[in-house]
Motif scaffolding. Structure first.
Motif, PDB file in Angstrom:
ATOM      1  N   LEU A 102      -3.504  -2.872   2.049  1.00 16.60           N
ATOM      2  CA  LEU A 102      -2.600  -3.241   0.977  1.00 16.60           C
ATOM      3  C   LEU A 102      -1.258  -2.562   1.216  1.00 16.60           C
ATOM      4  O   LEU A 102      -1.208  -1.384   1.562  1.00 16.60           O
ATOM      5  N   ARG A 103      -0.179  -3.299   1.040  1.00 16.88           N
ATOM      6  CA  ARG A 103       1.165  -2.748   1.226  1.00 16.88           C
ATOM      7  C   ARG A 103       2.026  -3.068   0.015  1.00 16.88           C
ATOM      8  O   ARG A 103       1.917  -4.141  -0.554  1.00 16.88           O
ATOM      9  N   ALA A 104       2.917  -2.130  -0.339  1.00 17.32           N
ATOM     10  CA  ALA A 104       3.849  -2.352  -1.447  1.00 17.32           C
ATOM     11  C   ALA A 104       5.179  -1.720  -1.093  1.00 17.32           C
ATOM     12  O   ALA A 104       5.243  -0.738  -0.363  1.00 17.32           O
ATOM     13  N   GLY A 105       6.242  -2.275  -1.621  1.00 14.01           N
ATOM     14  CA  GLY A 105       7.570  -1.717  -1.401  1.00 14.01           C
ATOM     15  C   GLY A 105       8.377  -2.576  -0.459  1.00 14.01           C
ATOM     16  O   GLY A 105       7.890  -3.524   0.154  1.00 14.01           O
ATOM     17  N   GLN A 106       9.639  -2.205  -0.348  1.00 12.44           N
ATOM     18  CA  GLN A 106      10.551  -2.939   0.509  1.00 12.44           C
ATOM     19  C   GLN A 106      10.265  -2.620   1.973  1.00 12.44           C
ATOM     20  O   GLN A 106       9.753  -1.550   2.305  1.00 12.44           O
ATOM     21  N   LYS A 107      10.651  -3.539   2.834  1.00 13.14           N
ATOM     22  CA  LYS A 107      10.441  -3.359   4.263  1.00 13.14           C
ATOM     23  C   LYS A 107      11.106  -2.065   4.732  1.00 13.14           C
ATOM     24  O   LYS A 107      12.243  -1.774   4.378  1.00 13.14           O
ATOM     25  N   SER A 158       7.890   0.800   2.666  1.00 10.60           N
ATOM     26  CA  SER A 158       6.658   0.395   2.007  1.00 10.60           C
ATOM     27  C   SER A 158       5.596   1.489   2.098  1.00 10.60           C
ATOM     28  O   SER A 158       5.661   2.378   2.933  1.00 10.60           O
ATOM     29  N   HIS A 159       4.653   1.397   1.197  1.00 10.99           N
ATOM     30  CA  HIS A 159       3.495   2.279   1.186  1.00 10.99           C
ATOM     31  C   HIS A 159       2.290   1.437   1.571  1.00 10.99           C
ATOM     32  O   HIS A 159       2.186   0.279   1.202  1.00 10.99           O
ATOM     33  N   GLU A 160       1.392   2.030   2.299  1.00  6.58           N
ATOM     34  CA  GLU A 160       0.217   1.300   2.765  1.00  6.58           C
ATOM     35  C   GLU A 160      -1.039   2.028   2.326  1.00  6.58           C
ATOM     36  O   GLU A 160      -1.140   3.242   2.416  1.00  6.58           O
ATOM     37  N   VAL A 161      -1.989   1.253   1.832  1.00  6.32           N
ATOM     38  CA  VAL A 161      -3.299   1.768   1.445  1.00  6.32           C
ATOM     39  C   VAL A 161      -4.328   0.961   2.217  1.00  6.32           C
ATOM     40  O   VAL A 161      -4.299  -0.272   2.196  1.00  6.32           O
ATOM     41  N   ILE A 162      -5.214   1.651   2.910  1.00  2.00           N
ATOM     42  CA  ILE A 162      -6.299   0.974   3.624  1.00  2.00           C
ATOM     43  C   ILE A 162      -7.577   1.249   2.859  1.00  2.00           C
ATOM     44  O   ILE A 162      -7.930   2.405   2.614  1.00  2.00           O
ATOM     45  N   LEU A 163      -8.248   0.197   2.469  1.00  2.45           N
ATOM     46  CA  LEU A 163      -9.441   0.295   1.650  1.00  2.45           C
ATOM     47  C   LEU A 163     -10.646  -0.138   2.477  1.00  2.45           C
ATOM     48  O   LEU A 163     -10.661  -1.231   3.031  1.00  2.45           O
ATOM     49  N   ASP A 199      -2.885   2.499 -22.975  1.00  2.69           N
ATOM     50  CA  ASP A 199      -3.178   3.466 -21.923  1.00  2.69           C
ATOM     51  C   ASP A 199      -2.092   3.346 -20.854  1.00  2.69           C
ATOM     52  O   ASP A 199      -2.174   2.505 -19.968  1.00  2.69           O
ATOM     53  N   PRO A 200      -1.041   4.183 -20.933  1.00  2.00           N
ATOM     54  CA  PRO A 200       0.085   4.038 -20.000  1.00  2.00           C
ATOM     55  C   PRO A 200      -0.304   4.263 -18.538  1.00  2.00           C
ATOM     56  O   PRO A 200       0.258   3.633 -17.645  1.00  2.00           O
ATOM     57  N   ILE A 201      -1.263   5.127 -18.262  1.00  2.00           N
ATOM     58  CA  ILE A 201      -1.694   5.361 -16.876  1.00  2.00           C
ATOM     59  C   ILE A 201      -2.365   4.101 -16.331  1.00  2.00           C
ATOM     60  O   ILE A 201      -2.099   3.675 -15.207  1.00  2.00           O
ATOM     61  N   PHE A 202      -3.225   3.473 -17.137  1.00  2.00           N
ATOM     62  CA  PHE A 202      -3.889   2.240 -16.715  1.00  2.00           C
ATOM     63  C   PHE A 202      -2.861   1.142 -16.485  1.00  2.00           C
ATOM     64  O   PHE A 202      -2.914   0.418 -15.496  1.00  2.00           O
ATOM     65  N   GLU A 203      -1.901   1.027 -17.393  1.00  3.93           N
ATOM     66  CA  GLU A 203      -0.867  -0.001 -17.258  1.00  3.93           C
ATOM     67  C   GLU A 203      -0.044   0.227 -15.991  1.00  3.93           C
ATOM     68  O   GLU A 203       0.263  -0.725 -15.261  1.00  3.93           O
ATOM     69  N   GLN A 204       0.338   1.467 -15.720  1.00  2.55           N
ATOM     70  CA  GLN A 204       1.099   1.785 -14.507  1.00  2.55           C
ATOM     71  C   GLN A 204       0.263   1.478 -13.264  1.00  2.55           C
ATOM     72  O   GLN A 204       0.775   0.941 -12.280  1.00  2.55           O
ATOM     73  N   SER A 205      -1.030   1.786 -13.321  1.00  2.00           N
ATOM     74  CA  SER A 205      -1.920   1.498 -12.194  1.00  2.00           C
ATOM     75  C   SER A 205      -2.013  -0.001 -11.936  1.00  2.00           C
ATOM     76  O   SER A 205      -2.022  -0.443 -10.781  1.00  2.00           O
ATOM     77  N   LEU A 206      -2.103  -0.784 -12.999  1.00  2.00           N
ATOM     78  CA  LEU A 206      -2.152  -2.241 -12.839  1.00  2.00           C
ATOM     79  C   LEU A 206      -0.863  -2.779 -12.222  1.00  2.00           C
ATOM     80  O   LEU A 206      -0.906  -3.642 -11.344  1.00  2.00           O
ATOM     81  N   ARG A 207       0.295  -2.254 -12.668  1.00  2.00           N
ATOM     82  CA  ARG A 207       1.566  -2.701 -12.090  1.00  2.00           C
ATOM     83  C   ARG A 207       1.622  -2.369 -10.602  1.00  2.00           C
ATOM     84  O   ARG A 207       2.042  -3.173  -9.778  1.00  2.00           O
ATOM     85  N   PHE A 208       1.171  -1.159 -10.239  1.00  2.00           N
ATOM     86  CA  PHE A 208       1.176  -0.760  -8.831  1.00  2.00           C
ATOM     87  C   PHE A 208       0.209  -1.628  -8.026  1.00  2.00           C
ATOM     88  O   PHE A 208       0.543  -2.116  -6.954  1.00  2.00           O
ATOM     89  N   ALA A 209      -0.998  -1.852  -8.565  1.00  3.34           N
ATOM     90  CA  ALA A 209      -1.979  -2.684  -7.867  1.00  3.34           C
ATOM     91  C   ALA A 209      -1.456  -4.105  -7.685  1.00  3.34           C
ATOM     92  O   ALA A 209      -1.648  -4.713  -6.633  1.00  3.34           O
ATOM     93  N   ALA A 210      -0.755  -4.624  -8.690  1.00  2.00           N
ATOM     94  CA  ALA A 210      -0.190  -5.974  -8.585  1.00  2.00           C
ATOM     95  C   ALA A 210       0.848  -6.040  -7.484  1.00  2.00           C
ATOM     96  O   ALA A 210       0.959  -7.040  -6.770  1.00  2.00           O
ATOM     97  N   SER A 211       1.600  -4.958  -7.289  1.00  4.47           N
ATOM     98  CA  SER A 211       2.611  -4.958  -6.222  1.00  4.47           C
ATOM     99  C   SER A 211       1.973  -4.888  -4.840  1.00  4.47           C
ATOM    100  O   SER A 211       2.602  -5.251  -3.856  1.00  4.47           O
ATOM    101  N   LEU A 212       0.722  -4.464  -4.762  1.00  2.81           N
ATOM    102  CA  LEU A 212       0.012  -4.415  -3.484  1.00  2.81           C
ATOM    103  C   LEU A 212      -0.636  -5.743  -3.125  1.00  2.81           C
ATOM    104  O   LEU A 212      -1.017  -5.956  -1.973  1.00  2.81           O
ATOM    105  N   TRP A 213      -0.785  -6.628  -4.109  1.00  2.81           N
ATOM    106  CA  TRP A 213      -1.483  -7.891  -3.886  1.00  2.81           C
ATOM    107  C   TRP A 213      -0.709  -8.720  -2.860  1.00  2.81           C
ATOM    108  O   TRP A 213       0.506  -8.840  -2.940  1.00  2.81           O
ATOM    109  N   PRO A 214      -1.400  -9.281  -1.880  1.00  2.00           N
ATOM    110  CA  PRO A 214      -0.706 -10.065  -0.843  1.00  2.00           C
ATOM    111  C   PRO A 214       0.078 -11.234  -1.445  1.00  2.00           C
ATOM    112  O   PRO A 214      -0.435 -11.932  -2.305  1.00  2.00           O
ATOM    113  N   SER A 215       1.301 -11.408  -1.015  1.00  2.00           N
ATOM    114  CA  SER A 215       2.108 -12.497  -1.546  1.00  2.00           C
ATOM    115  C   SER A 215       1.539 -13.835  -1.098  1.00  2.00           C
ATOM    116  O   SER A 215       1.021 -13.964   0.007  1.00  2.00           O
TER     117      SER A 215
END
Length: 113
Positions: A4-9, A12-17, A93-109
């Motif tokens: 999973l990758r997020a951020g501008q070229k 970006s940040h990368e997470v390998i799951l 739950d602001p932490i959950f909401e922030q986590s969802l926003r971050f996870a959504a940015s990692l979703w492949p376009s």
């Protein structure tokens, strides 16, 4: 393996799951262990593992701190208990909401799932 990758070229940040099934029978159908491994800028690993229906073991291993292992009491909750606890919380739950926003940015376009 899922990357999973997020951020501008270039920034970006990368997470390998890695998800793998294990043979050990869990106290309940659930995730048995989670391990987070840091990259070059923050080397080390941190693991949380269900060791019994009543306990979790945490293991951290860093170059500066070495390996530290702790076992804590944390009763494994079944689905009715989890749902009951969730339904008692009426506030946001602001932490959950922030986590969802971050996870959504990692979703492949371009993905529809």
């Amino acid at each position: 393996k899922l990357t999973l990758r997020a951020g501008q070229k270039g920034k970006s940040h990368e997470v390998i799951l890695y998800i793998r099934e294990i043979d050990k029978v869990a106290p309940s159908p659930s995730v048995i262990a989670i391990t987070i491994t840091g990259g070059q800028n923050a080397p080390g690993t941190f693991t949380v593992r269900r060791t019994s229906p009543e306990t979790l073991t945490t293991i951290s291993d860093t170059p500066s701190g070495g390996q530290v292992e702790r076992t804590i009491y944390s009763l494994s909750r079944d689905e009715p208990r989890l749902l009951s606890a969730e339904l008692r919380q009426f506030d946001s739950d602001p932490i959950f909401e922030q986590s969802l926003r971050f996870a959504a940015s990692l979703w492949p376009s371009g993905s529809t799932e």
